[in-house]
Design a protein around this motif. Structure first.
Motif, PDB file in Angstrom:
ATOM      1  N   ALA A  93      40.732   4.955  55.916  1.00 25.45           N
ATOM      2  CA  ALA A  93      42.137   4.578  55.746  1.00 25.45           C
ATOM      3  C   ALA A  93      42.543   3.566  56.807  1.00 25.45           C
ATOM      4  O   ALA A  93      43.724   3.352  57.047  1.00 25.45           O
ATOM      5  CB  ALA A  93      43.033   5.818  55.835  1.00 25.45           C
ATOM      6  N   THR A 104      48.302   6.414  53.228  1.00 24.62           N
ATOM      7  CA  THR A 104      47.190   6.822  52.370  1.00 24.62           C
ATOM      8  C   THR A 104      47.103   8.334  52.215  1.00 24.62           C
ATOM      9  O   THR A 104      46.467   8.834  51.287  1.00 24.62           O
ATOM     10  CB  THR A 104      45.848   6.337  52.950  1.00 24.62           C
ATOM     11  N   TYR A 151      35.685   8.064  49.089  1.00 23.86           N
ATOM     12  CA  TYR A 151      36.349   6.887  49.658  1.00 23.86           C
ATOM     13  C   TYR A 151      35.355   5.925  50.323  1.00 23.86           C
ATOM     14  O   TYR A 151      35.744   4.849  50.739  1.00 23.86           O
ATOM     15  CB  TYR A 151      37.397   7.317  50.690  1.00 23.86           C
ATOM     16  N   VAL A 450      43.991   4.545  47.598  1.00 25.59           N
ATOM     17  CA  VAL A 450      43.812   4.315  49.039  1.00 25.59           C
ATOM     18  C   VAL A 450      43.595   2.832  49.320  1.00 25.59           C
ATOM     19  O   VAL A 450      44.202   2.259  50.237  1.00 25.59           O
ATOM     20  CB  VAL A 450      42.635   5.156  49.580  1.00 25.59           C
TER      21      VAL A 450
END
Length: 475
Positions: A93, A104, A151, A450
């Protein structure tokens, strides 16, 4: 472009010669076998036999922007790291300034949780600076269930590659990475030394740096096949050998960026991978060449004539062009990236394709039948290669799985509706990405949220600053 400037080890430019031997290599990349300590211990022992003076190791993750995040450990800790170590999830992030974007939801609001990170086999390599005593090792992050973190760009690419392999598609890719070298003058400002396109006689200061980059790349087993002096003064392009190991290709791109920056700094130079470091000169791109093979390494893009592309090649191009406008949010990842898309510098401002034409987004270069491929020319040097290749492969899958209309090549596109414009601004591209169901399906809704949150924060961080030009207006 051809690789002619700095002499390198002899390489066979045919991308299919050695790939057959390595295509279905069964050695696990992640250390998740029954006894990972045995595999990792063997790798560490082999490395230390080559570099017995090793004292420190940089253990690294690459964030959304491809920046290195990690810490340094000693050699005794290295031997135990097969068990993993912990880094905060908020690494994914972070913005370009290294600050966690709290919007985020991956930072303080959830307690900044740590996640287990494990070493990636084959990435223990000497560093550019003090390689005899200093090493580096790449890590990959897992989630609470021991799966790849959703992510992490590298994990996303790994998942997409697996889907291609399940359908007997094996991409073979190479990369061309452009960058600038600057010399700081007495006032502390960047100054570019003169060089010419395809110039073999680069300035002495630069030649020394380029040769040292090549030497360190060889130590890290990076298969460079050449360095080219580009059209703009001080701009260079590094060519990396074709490979079917796409994750390793991305690892090598990230390693090369770090090598170039470290070696340049050592010689009081500055290396820039900005897409557009100066408005008056050509921008820097990251071009990807790709063929698509089956498990027997038959090139599915081959055709009898370059002027008549194969059905498979046209299907891949169709998917790429349809998804290209929404992919721009990945390929051009910051506000500076869009400055590169200007007339006159071989950068297409449309989603288009052509044969032997550097003005298009997807170029079919000259080649023999066995090596027919496409060149994807949209991404900037500032992109995250894991994500850039991910959207290229997603588009390839999309084109192969659906009956899409094949756009006319650029020289035959006459009517206005045949021209597909690319977004001119970052916010426009982010909006297209948010609303694209295909990219959302493959990259995941959570990742896209994100990404767009971090990138919007970066955009407004720049946009909300008053420039010196504005302050000097006589208003």
């Amino acid at each position: 472009m051809s690789s002619i400037s700095v002499p390198t080890q002899e390489k066979d430019l045919n991308p299919f010669i050695k790939i057959k031997e390595n295509l279905l290599n069964k050695r696990p990349e992640y250390l998740n076998i029954d006894h990972p300590e045995d595999l990792f211990s063997s790798e560490v022992n082999e490395y230390l036999s080559q570099y017995p003076l090793t004292r420190h190791i940089d253990i690294c993750l690459h964030d959304l922007n491809g920046h290195v995040r990690g810490k340094q450990i000693d050699v005794q800790s290295l031997k135990k790291i097969y068990k993993g170590c912990y880094f905060p999830l908020s690494v994914y992030a972070m913005d370009l300034d290294g600050k966690v974007v709290e919007e985020t939801g991956l930072g303080k609001s959830i307690g900044e949780p740590d996640m287990l990170c494990i070493p990636i086999s084959g990435t223990l390599q000497p560093c550019a600076i003090q390689p005899e005593t200093h090493a580096q090792l790449y890590l990959t992050m897992q989630d609470e269930n021991g799966e790849g973190c959703k992510y992490e760009p590298r994990n996303l690419l790994s998942h997409i590659i697996a889907q291609l392999h399940q359908q007997d598609y094996y991409p073979v890719m190479s990369a061309e990475l452009e960058f600038y070298l600057y010399k700081q003058n007495a006032d502390g400002e960047d100054e570019v030394l003169s060089s010419q396109c395809f110039d073999l006689n680069t300035p002495d200061d630069y030649q020394y740096v380029l040769e040292e980059v090549e030497q360190i790349a060889r130590l890290q087993s990076i298969e460079m096949i050449g360095i080219v002096a580009e059209a703009a003064s001080g701009q260079y392009e590094i060519n990396i050998q074709h490979t079917s190991n796409i994750l390793r290709l991305c690892d090598q791109i990230m390693a090369l960026k770090r090598i170039i920056k470290q070696v340049a700094r050592k010689h009081q130079l500055h290396a820039s991978f900005l897409a557009k470091p100066t408005l008056l000169k050509a921008g820097s791109g990251m071009h990807f060449h790709m063929s698509l093979c089956n498990a027997s390494m038959q090139n599915l893009f081959s055709s009898n004539e370059l002027s008549t592309p194969s059905k498979m090649l046209l299907k891949a191009i169709s998917g790429m062009i349809q998804l290209m406008p929404a992919s721009m949010a990945i390929l051009a990842p910051n506000i500076n990236s869009y400055r590169r898309f200007t007339l006159g510098h071989h950068v297409s401002m449309e989603a288009n394709w052509g044969i032997n034409n550097r003005n298009v987004a997807i170029r079919i270069p000259c080649s023999d039948q066995e090596n027919q491929r496409l060149e994807y020319r949209v991404a900037g040097a500032d992109c995250n290669p894991y994500l850039a290749i991910a959207v290229i492969l997603i588009a390839t899958l999309h084109g192969l799985e659906h009956q899409l209309d094949t756009p006319q090549p650029v020289h035959l596109a006459k009517s206005k509706h045949e021209h597909i414009n690319l977004p001119k601004h970052q916010l426009e591209a982010l909006n297209l990405l948010k609303n694209n169901p295909v990219l959302k399906k493959y990259l995941g809704k959570e990742f896209i949220e994100v990404w767009c949150t971090v990138k919007s924060a970066e955009y407004y961080n720049v946009y909300n600053q008053i420039t010196e030009t504005e302050q000097n207006w006589d208003i």
